[in-house]
Scaffold this active site. Structure first.
Site, PDB file in Angstrom:
ATOM      1  N   ASN A   1      55.082 -15.408 132.091  1.00  0.00           N
ATOM      2  CA  ASN A   1      55.381 -15.708 130.682  1.00  0.00           C
ATOM      3  C   ASN A   1      56.444 -14.711 130.222  1.00  0.00           C
ATOM      4  O   ASN A   1      56.136 -13.555 129.941  1.00  0.00           O
ATOM      5  CB  ASN A   1      54.092 -15.574 129.853  1.00  0.00           C
ATOM      6  CG  ASN A   1      54.347 -15.710 128.358  1.00  0.00           C
ATOM      7  OD1 ASN A   1      55.422 -16.170 127.936  1.00  0.00           O
ATOM      8  ND2 ASN A   1      53.363 -15.318 127.552  1.00  0.00           N
ATOM      9  N   TRP A   2      57.683 -15.184 130.182  1.00  0.00           N
ATOM     10  CA  TRP A   2      58.797 -14.273 129.867  1.00  0.00           C
ATOM     11  C   TRP A   2      58.843 -13.892 128.387  1.00  0.00           C
ATOM     12  O   TRP A   2      59.625 -13.023 128.004  1.00  0.00           O
ATOM     13  CB  TRP A   2      60.126 -14.924 130.281  1.00  0.00           C
ATOM     14  CG  TRP A   2      60.350 -14.973 131.758  1.00  0.00           C
ATOM     15  CD1 TRP A   2      59.454 -14.637 132.743  1.00  0.00           C
ATOM     16  CD2 TRP A   2      61.553 -15.374 132.433  1.00  0.00           C
ATOM     17  NE1 TRP A   2      60.030 -14.812 133.977  1.00  0.00           N
ATOM     18  CE2 TRP A   2      61.321 -15.265 133.821  1.00  0.00           C
ATOM     19  CE3 TRP A   2      62.802 -15.830 132.001  1.00  0.00           C
ATOM     20  CZ2 TRP A   2      62.282 -15.572 134.776  1.00  0.00           C
ATOM     21  CZ3 TRP A   2      63.764 -16.148 132.952  1.00  0.00           C
ATOM     22  CH2 TRP A   2      63.513 -16.013 134.317  1.00  0.00           C
ATOM     23  N   LYS A   3      58.067 -14.602 127.564  1.00  0.00           N
ATOM     24  CA  LYS A   3      58.103 -14.364 126.102  1.00  0.00           C
ATOM     25  C   LYS A   3      59.548 -14.466 125.603  1.00  0.00           C
ATOM     26  O   LYS A   3      60.304 -15.288 126.132  1.00  0.00           O
ATOM     27  CB  LYS A   3      57.428 -13.037 125.769  1.00  0.00           C
ATOM     28  CG  LYS A   3      56.020 -12.931 126.390  1.00  0.00           C
ATOM     29  CD  LYS A   3      55.174 -11.845 125.826  1.00  0.00           C
ATOM     30  CE  LYS A   3      53.805 -11.884 126.493  1.00  0.00           C
ATOM     31  NZ  LYS A   3      52.869 -10.927 125.951  1.00  0.00           N
TER      32      LYS A   3
ATOM     33  N   HIS B   1      49.018 -19.269 122.635  1.00  0.00           N
ATOM     34  CA  HIS B   1      49.088 -17.851 123.009  1.00  0.00           C
ATOM     35  C   HIS B   1      48.725 -16.995 121.794  1.00  0.00           C
ATOM     36  O   HIS B   1      49.044 -17.355 120.658  1.00  0.00           O
ATOM     37  CB  HIS B   1      50.503 -17.514 123.504  1.00  0.00           C
ATOM     38  CG  HIS B   1      50.580 -16.162 124.123  1.00  0.00           C
ATOM     39  ND1 HIS B   1      50.676 -15.018 123.366  1.00  0.00           N
ATOM     40  CD2 HIS B   1      50.533 -15.758 125.413  1.00  0.00           C
ATOM     41  CE1 HIS B   1      50.688 -13.970 124.179  1.00  0.00           C
ATOM     42  NE2 HIS B   1      50.599 -14.394 125.430  1.00  0.00           N
TER      43      HIS B   1
ATOM     44  N   GLU C   1      42.862 -14.361 127.832  1.00  0.00           N
ATOM     45  CA  GLU C   1      43.680 -13.180 127.570  1.00  0.00           C
ATOM     46  C   GLU C   1      43.070 -12.357 126.435  1.00  0.00           C
ATOM     47  O   GLU C   1      43.340 -12.627 125.252  1.00  0.00           O
ATOM     48  CB  GLU C   1      45.097 -13.600 127.158  1.00  0.00           C
ATOM     49  CG  GLU C   1      45.817 -14.435 128.177  1.00  0.00           C
ATOM     50  CD  GLU C   1      47.326 -14.287 128.048  1.00  0.00           C
ATOM     51  OE1 GLU C   1      47.945 -13.744 128.969  1.00  0.00           O
ATOM     52  OE2 GLU C   1      47.876 -14.690 127.000  1.00  0.00           O
TER      53      GLU C   1
ATOM     54  N   SER D   1      48.134  -7.286 130.774  1.00  0.00           N
ATOM     55  CA  SER D   1      48.583  -6.119 131.532  1.00  0.00           C
ATOM     56  C   SER D   1      48.253  -6.185 133.022  1.00  0.00           C
ATOM     57  O   SER D   1      47.973  -5.158 133.643  1.00  0.00           O
ATOM     58  CB  SER D   1      48.026  -4.827 130.912  1.00  0.00           C
ATOM     59  OG  SER D   1      48.425  -4.744 129.560  1.00  0.00           O
TER      60      SER D   1
ATOM     61  N   GLY E   1      52.707 -11.222 131.687  1.00  0.00           N
ATOM     62  CA  GLY E   1      53.742 -11.069 130.668  1.00  0.00           C
ATOM     63  C   GLY E   1      54.854 -10.151 131.130  1.00  0.00           C
ATOM     64  O   GLY E   1      55.692 -10.524 131.964  1.00  0.00           O
TER      65      GLY E   1
HETATM   66  P1  PGA Z   1      51.199  -8.803 129.420  1.00  0.00           P
HETATM   67  O1  PGA Z   1      51.198 -10.220 128.665  1.00  0.00           O
HETATM   68  O2  PGA Z   1      51.066  -9.103 130.880  1.00  0.00           O
HETATM   69  O3  PGA Z   1      52.522  -8.212 129.062  1.00  0.00           O
HETATM   70  O4  PGA Z   1      50.051  -8.033 128.891  1.00  0.00           O
HETATM   71  C1  PGA Z   1      50.339 -11.241 129.024  1.00  0.00           C
HETATM   72  C2  PGA Z   1      50.516 -12.376 128.036  1.00  0.00           C
HETATM   73  O5  PGA Z   1      50.598 -12.083 126.825  1.00  0.00           O
HETATM   74  O6  PGA Z   1      50.601 -13.547 128.421  1.00  0.00           O
END
Ligand code: PGA
Length: 257
Positions: A12-14, A99, A169, A217, A238
Site C-alpha cells: 500500500n504505497w499510500k 483503510h 490493521e 509496521s 505500508g
Molecule cells: P505501515 O502501514 O506498514 O506503514 O504501518 C500499513 C497500512 O496502513 O496499510
C-alpha cells in the site's frame, strides 16, 4: 493433494512517491523479485494516477495491481471520484476499502459496505480493512471489531466470498517502527477471533477460507513471525513497501514459509 494456498502480500504505497519516475523505479525493482515467487501473490496498490502507467509496464499476471480507494457508484456526477469499472479498465483487480486513514477522514462502516458491495459486483477483489484504535485491558476492542465486521460486510453475497480479503490493521501499530508491530501471539488470537466472526456473519463454514492479512509496521525482520506465528494469510505493508530491498525481503521471506 490440495494445492497450498498462496499468501498475499499487498504493498500500500499510500500517497507516495512524488513522481511517476520514482513509481516506475520502485515497481521495476519489486518486479525483479516478485515475478519468480510462486507461494506469494504480490499486489501493488499505487496512487490512482500511476496505476495504468505501471500496468502498461507489466502485463503478466503474477503481480496484481490494486487501488487504495473506490467510489460506491459506477458513474455520473461525482467530481473527483473513481469507480470500480474504471479501476478494472486500467488493469486493477484489487481495491483497498475502509483503510483507517480514510475512516479517520470520515468514512463510516456504511460507506465501506457500499463501496465493498459495488467493488465485488464489478469483479474486483475487495480488501476490507478493520482495526481498533487501542487494545484496552477490558477487551472492548473485541466488540468494536465484531461491529466493524458486521456493518462493513452487511448484506454481501456469499457468492463473492472468494473475492473478499480482510486486512486486520490495529491502528495503534500503523506507521511505526517494526518493534511496534503486534506480537505474533496476539495476532494469532485476533486471527482466530476474526475468522470465527466471518463464519458467523456469512453463516457458512466456507467463510473460514477468507484470507486474513495483518497490517501495521510489518517489516522484513517481523514478516516470518507475523505470518507464520500469527497464522495469517499475508500482509498489508505500508511504508516498507516503498523500499525495494525491504519489500523484496518481505516477499522472499513469506514465500519461503
Ligand atoms: P505501515 O502501514 O506498514 O506503514 O504501518 C500499513 C497500512 O496502513 O496499510
Amino acid at each position: 493433494m490440495q494445492a497450498k494456498k498462496q499468501k498475499i502480500i499487498i504493498g500500500n504505497w499510500k500517497m507516495n512517491p512524488l513522481s511517476i519516475g520514482e513509481a516506475k523505479e520502485i515497481f521495476l525493482g519489486v518486479k525483479k523479485v516478485a515475478t519468480s515467487l510462486t507461494n506469494v501473490k504480490t499486489v501493488i496498490c499505487p496512487p490512482f494516477v500511476y496505476l495504468s502507467l505501471l500496468n502498461k509496464l507489466y502485463t503478466d499476471e503474477v503481480i496484481a495491481f490494486g487501488a487504495q480507494n473506490v467510489f460506491w457508484d459506477t458513474k455520473g456526477a461525482f467530481t473527483g471520484e473513481i469507480s470500480a469499472p474504471m479501476i478494472k479498465s486500467v488493469g486493477g483487480s484489487f481495491v483497498i476499502v475502509g483503510h483507517s486513514e480514510r475512516r479517520n477522514m470520515g468514512e463510516t462502516d456504511e460507506v465501506v459496505q457500499k463501496k465493498t458491495a459495488l467493488a465485488l459486483r464489478s469483479g474486483l477483489t475487495a480488501v476490507v480493512c478493520i482495526g481498533e484504535k487501542e487494545r484496552d485491558k477490558d477487551g472492548n476492542f473485541f466488540h468494536f471489531l465484531k461491529g466493524q465486521i458486521r456493518e462493513s460486510l452487511k448484506g454481501l453475497h456469499k457468492k463473492h466470498l472468494e473475492r473478499i480479503v480482510i486486512a486486520y490493521e490495529p491502528i495503534w501499530a500503523i506507521n511505526k517502527s517494526d518493534k511496534d508491530a503486534m506480537s505474533p501471539g496476539d495476532l494469532r488470537e485476533m486471527a482466530i477471533f476474526i475468522r470465527k466472526n466471518l463464519v458467523d456473519h456469512f453463516k457458512t463454514a466456507s467463510a473460514a477460507s477468507i484470507s486474513i492479512l495483518y497490517g501495521g509496521s510489518a517489516s522484513s525482520s517481523t514478516a516470518k513471525e507475523l505470518v507464520g506465528g500469527g497464522q495469517v494469510d499475508g500482509l498489508l505493508v505500508g511504508h516498507q513497501s516503498l523500499d525495494v530491498t525491504n519489500f523484496s525481503d518481505i516477499l522472499k521471506t513469506v514465500n519461503a514459509l
